[in-house]
Design an enzyme around this catalytic site. Sequence first.
Site, PDB file in Angstrom:
ATOM      1  CG  ASP A  32      -2.097   0.954   1.140  1.00 52.77           C
ATOM      2  OD1 ASP A  32      -3.142   0.540   1.209  1.00 52.77           O
ATOM      3  OD2 ASP A  32      -1.839   2.362   1.019  1.00 52.77           O
ATOM      4  CG  ASP A  58       2.864   3.737  -6.887  1.00 50.15           C
ATOM      5  OD1 ASP A  58       2.080   2.946  -7.686  1.00 50.15           O
ATOM      6  OD2 ASP A  58       2.586   4.888  -7.042  1.00 50.15           O
ATOM      7  CB  THR A 133     -16.914   0.683  -8.643  1.00 50.26           C
ATOM      8  OG1 THR A 133     -18.075   1.381  -8.242  1.00 50.26           O
ATOM      9  CG2 THR A 133     -16.157   1.269  -9.556  1.00 50.26           C
ATOM     10  CG  ASP A 134     -22.450   0.321  -8.232  1.00 49.74           C
ATOM     11  OD1 ASP A 134     -21.483   1.284  -7.862  1.00 49.74           O
ATOM     12  OD2 ASP A 134     -23.469   0.319  -7.417  1.00 49.74           O
ATOM     13  CD  GLU A 135     -19.215   5.432  -8.100  1.00 49.89           C
ATOM     14  OE1 GLU A 135     -18.851   6.356  -8.585  1.00 49.89           O
ATOM     15  OE2 GLU A 135     -19.231   5.307  -6.824  1.00 49.89           O
ATOM     16  CE1 TYR A 159     -13.202   4.864  -7.816  1.00 48.64           C
ATOM     17  CE2 TYR A 159     -15.566   4.921  -7.968  1.00 48.64           C
ATOM     18  CZ  TYR A 159     -14.404   4.326  -7.490  1.00 48.64           C
ATOM     19  OH  TYR A 159     -14.547   3.131  -6.972  1.00 48.64           O
ATOM     20  CB  SER A 160     -17.204   5.823 -12.812  1.00 46.68           C
ATOM     21  OG  SER A 160     -17.515   6.966 -13.481  1.00 46.68           O
ATOM     22  CB  SER A 162      -9.649   6.052 -13.711  1.00 45.15           C
ATOM     23  OG  SER A 162     -10.297   6.336 -12.238  1.00 45.15           O
ATOM     24  CE  LYS A 163     -12.192   0.332  -9.192  1.00 44.62           C
ATOM     25  NZ  LYS A 163     -10.949  -0.100  -8.458  1.00 44.62           N
ATOM     26  CG  ASN A 188     -22.041   3.694  -2.877  1.00 46.22           C
ATOM     27  OD1 ASN A 188     -22.274   3.535  -4.072  1.00 46.22           O
ATOM     28  ND2 ASN A 188     -21.824   5.018  -2.430  1.00 46.22           N
ATOM     29  CG  ASP A 290     -26.301  17.558  -7.522  1.00 45.90           C
ATOM     30  OD1 ASP A 290     -25.573  16.644  -6.850  1.00 45.90           O
ATOM     31  OD2 ASP A 290     -27.356  17.089  -8.120  1.00 45.90           O
ATOM     32  N   GLY A 293     -22.002  16.475 -12.442  1.00 49.08           N
ATOM     33  CA  GLY A 293     -22.343  14.984 -13.266  1.00 49.08           C
ATOM     34  C   GLY A 293     -22.819  14.204 -12.326  1.00 49.08           C
TER      35      GLY A 293
HETATM   36  P1  NAD Z   1      -9.793   3.491  -0.144  1.00 47.08           P
HETATM   37  O1  NAD Z   1      -9.540   5.037  -0.600  1.00 47.08           O
HETATM   38  O2  NAD Z   1     -10.242   3.532   1.402  1.00 47.08           O
HETATM   39  O3  NAD Z   1      -8.187   2.790   0.061  1.00 47.08           O
HETATM   40  C1  NAD Z   1      -7.531   2.673  -1.067  1.00 47.08           C
HETATM   41  C2  NAD Z   1      -6.071   2.252  -0.558  1.00 47.08           C
HETATM   42  O4  NAD Z   1      -5.234   2.077  -1.681  1.00 47.08           O
HETATM   43  C3  NAD Z   1      -5.348   3.213   0.246  1.00 47.08           C
HETATM   44  O5  NAD Z   1      -4.931   2.385   1.474  1.00 47.08           O
HETATM   45  C4  NAD Z   1      -4.457   3.945  -0.499  1.00 47.08           C
HETATM   46  O6  NAD Z   1      -3.160   4.208   0.386  1.00 47.08           O
HETATM   47  C5  NAD Z   1      -3.982   2.958  -1.410  1.00 47.08           C
HETATM   48  N1  NAD Z   1      -3.440   3.135  -2.600  1.00 47.08           N
HETATM   49  C6  NAD Z   1      -3.843   4.287  -3.491  1.00 47.08           C
HETATM   50  N2  NAD Z   1      -3.071   4.414  -4.279  1.00 47.08           N
HETATM   51  C7  NAD Z   1      -2.124   3.502  -4.443  1.00 47.08           C
HETATM   52  C8  NAD Z   1      -1.042   2.942  -5.233  1.00 47.08           C
HETATM   53  N3  NAD Z   1      -0.648   3.697  -6.528  1.00 47.08           N
HETATM   54  N4  NAD Z   1      -0.299   1.793  -4.899  1.00 47.08           N
HETATM   55  C9  NAD Z   1      -0.832   1.264  -3.723  1.00 47.08           C
HETATM   56  N5  NAD Z   1      -1.779   1.534  -2.733  1.00 47.08           N
HETATM   57  C10 NAD Z   1      -2.409   2.787  -3.396  1.00 47.08           C
HETATM   58  O7  NAD Z   1     -10.670   2.792  -1.019  1.00 47.08           O
HETATM   59  P2  NAD Z   1     -11.698   1.657  -0.764  1.00 47.08           P
HETATM   60  O8  NAD Z   1     -12.809   2.150  -0.495  1.00 47.08           O
HETATM   61  O9  NAD Z   1     -10.963   0.785   0.461  1.00 47.08           O
HETATM   62  O10 NAD Z   1     -11.786   0.775  -1.884  1.00 47.08           O
HETATM   63  C11 NAD Z   1     -10.952  -0.241  -2.261  1.00 47.08           C
HETATM   64  C12 NAD Z   1     -11.498  -0.741  -3.652  1.00 47.08           C
HETATM   65  O11 NAD Z   1     -12.792  -0.865  -3.841  1.00 47.08           O
HETATM   66  C13 NAD Z   1     -10.912   0.278  -4.711  1.00 47.08           C
HETATM   67  O12 NAD Z   1     -10.402  -0.248  -5.826  1.00 47.08           O
HETATM   68  C14 NAD Z   1     -12.484   0.780  -5.056  1.00 47.08           C
HETATM   69  O13 NAD Z   1     -12.606   1.294  -6.432  1.00 47.08           O
HETATM   70  C15 NAD Z   1     -13.265  -0.226  -4.859  1.00 47.08           C
HETATM   71  N6  NAD Z   1     -14.608  -0.141  -4.416  1.00 47.08           N
HETATM   72  C16 NAD Z   1     -15.019   0.546  -3.443  1.00 47.08           C
HETATM   73  C17 NAD Z   1     -16.321   0.796  -2.999  1.00 47.08           C
HETATM   74  C18 NAD Z   1     -16.457   1.619  -2.080  1.00 47.08           C
HETATM   75  O14 NAD Z   1     -17.675   2.014  -1.537  1.00 47.08           O
HETATM   76  N7  NAD Z   1     -15.669   2.207  -1.123  1.00 47.08           N
HETATM   77  C19 NAD Z   1     -17.145   0.032  -3.594  1.00 47.08           C
HETATM   78  C20 NAD Z   1     -16.936  -0.726  -4.840  1.00 47.08           C
HETATM   79  C21 NAD Z   1     -15.633  -0.756  -5.138  1.00 47.08           C
HETATM   80  P1  TYD Z   2     -19.873   8.896  -1.829  1.00 52.02           P
HETATM   81  O1  TYD Z   2     -19.828   8.124  -0.318  1.00 52.02           O
HETATM   82  O2  TYD Z   2     -18.920   9.723  -2.114  1.00 52.02           O
HETATM   83  O3  TYD Z   2     -19.744   7.608  -2.713  1.00 52.02           O
HETATM   84  P2  TYD Z   2     -20.108   7.529  -4.321  1.00 52.02           P
HETATM   85  O4  TYD Z   2     -20.158   8.997  -4.795  1.00 52.02           O
HETATM   86  O5  TYD Z   2     -19.030   6.790  -4.667  1.00 52.02           O
HETATM   87  O6  TYD Z   2     -21.549   6.938  -4.718  1.00 52.02           O
HETATM   88  O7  TYD Z   2     -21.388   9.537  -2.021  1.00 52.02           O
HETATM   89  C1  TYD Z   2     -22.502   8.824  -1.622  1.00 52.02           C
HETATM   90  C2  TYD Z   2     -23.686   9.529  -2.200  1.00 52.02           C
HETATM   91  O8  TYD Z   2     -23.774  10.719  -1.256  1.00 52.02           O
HETATM   92  C3  TYD Z   2     -23.242  10.371  -3.531  1.00 52.02           C
HETATM   93  O9  TYD Z   2     -24.714  10.280  -4.250  1.00 52.02           O
HETATM   94  C4  TYD Z   2     -23.000  11.617  -3.408  1.00 52.02           C
HETATM   95  C5  TYD Z   2     -23.682  12.034  -2.101  1.00 52.02           C
HETATM   96  N1  TYD Z   2     -23.021  12.741  -0.992  1.00 52.02           N
HETATM   97  C6  TYD Z   2     -23.746  13.983  -0.285  1.00 52.02           C
HETATM   98  O10 TYD Z   2     -24.684  14.334  -0.638  1.00 52.02           O
HETATM   99  N2  TYD Z   2     -22.823  14.655   0.594  1.00 52.02           N
HETATM  100  C7  TYD Z   2     -21.537  14.415   0.953  1.00 52.02           C
HETATM  101  O11 TYD Z   2     -21.162  15.008   1.647  1.00 52.02           O
HETATM  102  C8  TYD Z   2     -20.848  13.399   0.233  1.00 52.02           C
HETATM  103  C9  TYD Z   2     -19.568  12.956   0.476  1.00 52.02           C
HETATM  104  C10 TYD Z   2     -21.637  12.447  -0.662  1.00 52.02           C
END
Ligand code: NAD
Ligand code: TYD
Length: 357
Positions: A32, A58, A133-135, A159-160, A162-163, A188, A290, A293
């Site tokens: 990490d 990295d 992600t579903d995004e 973000y989406s 790049s994923k 989420n 808002d 996008g």
């Molecule tokens: P997070 O942002 O909490 O954690 C990401 C981790 O990756 C961090 O510890 C960061 O230090 C590390 N990182 C970032 N860049 C790096 C690099 N170049 N090399 C090595 N480590 C690096 O994210 P999360 O919420 O734990 O998400 C984890 C994965 O799950 C992601 O790929 C995200 O797209 C996916 N995901 C997240 C959600 C969600 O709701 N959080 C939902 C679906 C999928």
């Molecule tokens: P978020 O937790 O950032 O996840 P994602 O955008 O990946 O779904 O946001 C969840 C939802 O909540 C999204 O529709 C944006 C909204 N949101 C707010 O309304 N206020 C906030 O301060 C944040 C961070 C998110």
Amino acid sequence: MTILVTGAAGFIGANFVLDWLAQSDEPVINIDKLTYAGNLETLASLQGDARHIFVQGDIGDTELVASLLAKHQPRAVINFAAESHVDRSIHSPEDFIQTNIVGTFRLLEAVRHYWGSLPEGAKAGFRFLHVSTDEVYGSLSATDPAFTETHRYEPNSPYSASKAASDHLVRAYHHTYGLPVLTTNCSNNYGPYHFPEKLIPLMIVNALAGKALPVYGDGMQVRDWLYVKDHCSAIRRVLQAGKLGETYNVGGWNEKPNIEIVKTVCALLDELRPKADGSSYSTQISYVKDRPGHDRRYAIDASKLERELGWKPAETFESGIRKTVQWYLANPEWVAHVQSGAYREWVQTQYEAKPAG
Ligand code: NAD
Ligand code: TYD
């Protein structure tokens, strides 16, 4: 036997490692970069535990990743590492391109060379699981059916996008090089150790601090919510039994508009930590401008994973959100420590520029 996980000082990866080592003695190598989102304190209970080897680095550092693969000979690599916050991707997309696209590409290259050098048995058993992600599927209207695995990719945020690019690279490494890959696309997540820039932890932390609860737009955007430990169990199941080259949607069948989530958090706090003046935390709700996008609705159809691999979430939204609020109430030090200088700066750029709407 060993597995290598990336990005497991973050929210989902760290929960995954904690759950993995609670259920098995198979060691985990955790690489990490420790960005603002990575926090080793989450893994403090593993200090001195020989089953967890942490390496700061990295995923784009091919030499480092190659040396770790050669040294530890993992049977699987699980890629959690990513830049994960949509709002940050709108303000500064560059890091998202570097880590999510270039980083995943370089990781795939290192893994491909390692896998290619394995003896036949180990080669056949090896897995690369990409956590997505579903995004990537874009936004649904109120009446559209939930995303299935065959929904076209229509990402709308940096973000989406790049994923989505990383998912395509993973797919291409399977089709072109035969790399044994699996991809999960999850909705989420919420639960313990969630960085307080995302909706649910931000609302809990702001509510307790007496701050405004910023709801974007009309608050009627819909997300599907899954308790993080259910995501972890889905990943374990896909790793164990997923069909090579396939993708699996992971979701909780819990579609909720944001405003309902915020009100639920407030109601739980009213019950568990009532305010001294007797008022509800919901009086702190504040509608703000808002997100540009902003995707209106995500909904996940997880029936393939349920049908083919027998996975089901253990938590309902009601049980999961209660556990989550209780966890934040019980762990104020964790919250205080992640609220570093860098995080405070981010909150300023994100919210002070947004007038109340
Ligand atoms: P997070 O942002 O909490 O954690 C990401 C981790 O990756 C961090 O510890 C960061 O230090 C590390 N990182 C970032 N860049 C790096 C690099 N170049 N090399 C090595 N480590 C690096 O994210 P999360 O919420 O734990 O998400 C984890 C994965 O799950 C992601 O790929 C995200 O797209 C996916 N995901 C997240 C959600 C969600 O709701 N959080 C939902 C679906 C999928
Ligand atoms: P978020 O937790 O950032 O996840 P994602 O955008 O990946 O779904 O946001 C969840 C939802 O909540 C999204 O529709 C944006 C909204 N949101 C707010 O309304 N206020 C906030 O301060 C944040 C961070 C998110």
